[in-house]
Design an enzyme around this catalytic site. Sequence first.
Site, PDB file in Angstrom:
ATOM      1  N   CYS A  76       0.866  -1.192   0.000  1.00  0.00           N
ATOM      2  CA  CYS A  76       0.000   0.000   0.000  1.00  0.00           C
ATOM      3  C   CYS A  76       0.896   1.232   0.000  1.00  0.00           C
ATOM      4  O   CYS A  76       1.693   1.417   0.927  1.00  0.00           O
ATOM      5  CB  CYS A  76      -0.865  -0.039   1.261  1.00  0.00           C
ATOM      6  SG  CYS A  76      -1.911   1.412   1.487  1.00  0.00           S
ATOM      7  N   CYS A 199      -1.017   3.743  -6.646  1.00  0.00           N
ATOM      8  CA  CYS A 199      -1.878   3.116  -5.640  1.00  0.00           C
ATOM      9  C   CYS A 199      -2.101   1.695  -6.125  1.00  0.00           C
ATOM     10  O   CYS A 199      -2.415   1.478  -7.310  1.00  0.00           O
ATOM     11  CB  CYS A 199      -3.210   3.863  -5.529  1.00  0.00           C
ATOM     12  SG  CYS A 199      -4.487   2.983  -4.603  1.00  0.00           S
TER      13      CYS A 199
END
Length: 287
Positions: A76, A199
């Site tokens: 992440c 992302c």
Amino acid sequence: MPTPTSPIGVFDSGIGGLSVLQALREVLPGERFVYLADSGNAPYGERGDAFVQARSARITDWMRSQHDVKALVIACNTATAAAIDGLRDGNTGLPIIGVEPALKPAALHSKTHKVGVIATQGTVSSHRFAALQAANSAHTQFVVQACAGLARAIEDSTRPSIPASQNATQITALCAQYTSAMGRFGSEPGQIDTLVLGCTHYVFAADTLRSLVGPEVTLVDTGTPVARRTYSLLHATGMLRKQDVEAGAAALEACQLFTTGDVSALRHAAEQWLGLPATCASSAIIA
Ligand code: DGL
């Protein structure tokens, strides 16, 4: 104490990090993995640093106490930006690998010297991102776009309760809104010829993004470099699991996926995106 047969822990705010798990499984086919999707608390990108740091610390404790992981991959960008320094300080001896938007490879690749970056608000407003951008801006102009709502829409695309067509329309609308705000894409001078997916969720919207920016634009993500870095760290410390002829089959059985959210959504994503059996996904309570 972890041994070479211990699993590698991988976590994300939700299902986005499955794109990194996919690369890890390809580069490290003999390893066992424990994946945690913190979908009950997603999206991280609009939560603020303190929240993301607290969740990341709690998940790391869970990975160590419940699964004795030998390494931890923060799959992440948002959690890496907010929490990796603190996690490393608090977990000396545990290799911790983060993901960051691939600005350097994109800058090296771009021929127009104009690179687009899409990521969460948390990532683009972080100090780590500012430093990364400054370090790679000598010959490259970066067009940076925070994409509020996009990770959430991709997360929702795995929930059986939301009609697929409604969700696809929303993902397409958000991708169109954000890419059109960035300017022109293409290979001509002045156009953006390289787009960084900053992302891990956005990898699962790559087809939509590709159709919007056109075939001449290169999309760059970080799954494979992160998997190679994980391999190198384990190799250097003698912690790679011994490979054998059964390694591939063993690894197929050796992915344990957990979620703090809707388990049917994680099962759906695991089957659809990774070809894993639905039975490898379960619920986890990490308060
Ligand atoms: N997948 C995460 C990332 O790479 C964040 C998505 C979110 O929870 O906002 O940044």
